[in-house]
Design a protein around this motif. Sequence first.
Motif, PDB file in Angstrom:
ATOM      1  N   UNK A  70      39.067  53.879  47.587  1.00  0.00           N
ATOM      2  CA  UNK A  70      38.419  53.388  46.370  1.00  0.00           C
ATOM      3  C   UNK A  70      39.235  52.267  45.757  1.00  0.00           C
ATOM      4  N   UNK A  71      40.566  52.443  45.717  1.00  0.00           N
ATOM      5  CA  UNK A  71      41.452  51.472  45.065  1.00  0.00           C
ATOM      6  C   UNK A  71      41.470  50.129  45.772  1.00  0.00           C
ATOM      7  N   UNK A  72      41.058  50.087  47.033  1.00  0.00           N
ATOM      8  CA  UNK A  72      41.012  48.805  47.741  1.00  0.00           C
ATOM      9  C   UNK A  72      40.102  47.799  47.034  1.00  0.00           C
ATOM     10  N   UNK A  73      39.183  48.284  46.216  1.00  0.00           N
ATOM     11  CA  UNK A  73      38.277  47.370  45.521  1.00  0.00           C
ATOM     12  C   UNK A  73      38.703  46.999  44.107  1.00  0.00           C
ATOM     13  N   UNK A  74      39.777  47.586  43.604  1.00  0.00           N
ATOM     14  CA  UNK A  74      40.128  47.401  42.192  1.00  0.00           C
ATOM     15  C   UNK A  74      40.499  45.959  41.848  1.00  0.00           C
ATOM     16  N   UNK A  75      41.317  45.328  42.670  1.00  0.00           N
ATOM     17  CA  UNK A  75      41.826  44.010  42.291  1.00  0.00           C
ATOM     18  C   UNK A  75      40.718  42.973  42.186  1.00  0.00           C
ATOM     19  N   UNK A  76      39.732  43.045  43.067  1.00  0.00           N
ATOM     20  CA  UNK A  76      38.645  42.081  42.991  1.00  0.00           C
ATOM     21  C   UNK A  76      37.773  42.267  41.761  1.00  0.00           C
ATOM     22  N   UNK A  77      37.640  43.522  41.321  1.00  0.00           N
ATOM     23  CA  UNK A  77      36.747  43.826  40.194  1.00  0.00           C
ATOM     24  C   UNK A  77      37.433  43.616  38.844  1.00  0.00           C
ATOM     25  N   UNK A  78      38.712  43.972  38.755  1.00  0.00           N
ATOM     26  CA  UNK A  78      39.355  43.999  37.437  1.00  0.00           C
ATOM     27  C   UNK A  78      39.444  42.618  36.799  1.00  0.00           C
ATOM     28  N   UNK A  79      39.492  41.556  37.601  1.00  0.00           N
ATOM     29  CA  UNK A  79      39.504  40.204  37.047  1.00  0.00           C
ATOM     30  C   UNK A  79      38.230  39.953  36.254  1.00  0.00           C
ATOM     31  N   UNK A  80      37.113  40.389  36.799  1.00  0.00           N
ATOM     32  CA  UNK A  80      35.834  40.202  36.110  1.00  0.00           C
ATOM     33  C   UNK A  80      35.741  41.100  34.880  1.00  0.00           C
ATOM     34  N   UNK A  81      36.241  42.330  34.993  1.00  0.00           N
ATOM     35  CA  UNK A  81      36.246  43.226  33.835  1.00  0.00           C
ATOM     36  C   UNK A  81      37.046  42.627  32.692  1.00  0.00           C
ATOM     37  N   UNK A  82      38.223  42.090  33.025  1.00  0.00           N
ATOM     38  CA  UNK A  82      39.099  41.529  31.997  1.00  0.00           C
ATOM     39  C   UNK A  82      38.435  40.384  31.254  1.00  0.00           C
ATOM     40  N   UNK A  83      37.556  39.670  31.927  1.00  0.00           N
ATOM     41  CA  UNK A  83      36.848  38.559  31.284  1.00  0.00           C
ATOM     42  C   UNK A  83      35.522  38.990  30.684  1.00  0.00           C
ATOM     43  N   UNK A  84      35.355  40.302  30.583  1.00  0.00           N
ATOM     44  CA  UNK A  84      34.178  40.847  29.899  1.00  0.00           C
ATOM     45  C   UNK A  84      34.615  41.927  28.907  1.00  0.00           C
ATOM     46  N   UNK A  85      35.831  41.761  28.361  1.00  0.00           N
ATOM     47  CA  UNK A  85      36.354  42.620  27.300  1.00  0.00           C
ATOM     48  C   UNK A  85      36.634  44.053  27.761  1.00  0.00           C
TER      49      UNK A  85
END
Length: 253
Positions: free
Chosen positions: A91-106
Motif C-alpha cells: 500500500x505504501x508504495x503509492x504514498x509518495x505519488x499521492x501525498x504531493x497532490x494531497x498537500x496541494x489540496x489542504x
Amino acid sequence: MSMQRVGTRQEWLAARLELLEAEKALTRQSDALARQRQALPWVKVEKPYRFETEQGGQGLAELFRGRSQLLVYHFMFGPDFRAGCPSCSAIADGFDGVRVHLANHDVSFFAVSRAPLPTLLAYRQRMGWSFPWASSLGSDFNFDHGVSITEAQQRAGTGGYNYQSGRHPMDLAELPPPVVETAACCGTDPAGFVRERPGLSAFARQGGEVFHTYSTYARGLDALWGMYPWLDRAPLGRNEQGMWWRRHDEYDA
C-alpha cells in the motif's frame, strides 16, 4: 490460464454495455458513500498524543503541517518488528505519488507506527520512500484508534477490530500458516505480529482544536492498494491463491 468464452464483437459490446450500467451504478453509490462519510459527526481529540518525528517530538496538531486536514495511515510495524508488514508496504508504495497532490489540496499525510523512529526511517530508506513517518511508541494513539491491542487484550479476546468487539480471528492461539510466515518475514513472533493492525484515520483542525472524523480498517483499505484497481481490470482479475505479493525489493528479477 483457462480460456474464457469467445464471442463476436457484437456479443462483447452488448455485454459491455450491460456492465457499463452496473459500473455507473457503483460509481453513484460510491459518491453517495463519500457524502455519508463526510457527514459523520466530528469527535474532539482531548488526549495530548505525542509522536517522534524527524523534526523531534510533536503533538497531533503539528502533524497537520499548517493544513486543515490530516490523513494518517496506521502502518503495521510494531516495536519488535525488524521490517514492516509486506501488505502495508505494498500500500505504501503509492504514498509518495499521492501525498504531493494531497498537500496541494489542504490535506497533510503521515504514516504512523509503534516501532521506534530510527527503525522506521531505516526501513523507509531501504524501500526508497520519502513520505513522513512518525513513531507513536509510548503513546495511546494506536490503541485508541483501534490498530493495536495489548497482550492482555489478546489473551482475553477483548481487543476487537474494525468496530467488532470480542475475539478477532487473528487472536487465535494457532494462527494460519500465511500469518506465521508473514510474522517471520517481519522478524517477529506471530502473536506479536497480529497485535498490530492496519487502518486509516482522518482528522480535521479548526479553531485551534483537532477532531477525529473517520477511520477504516481491513477491507475498508482496499481502495488504497494501488495494484488492485489495475488487477480488477485485468483479464483474470485478482486471481489470488494465498498471499502472492512481496515487498517490492523481494520479487525475483
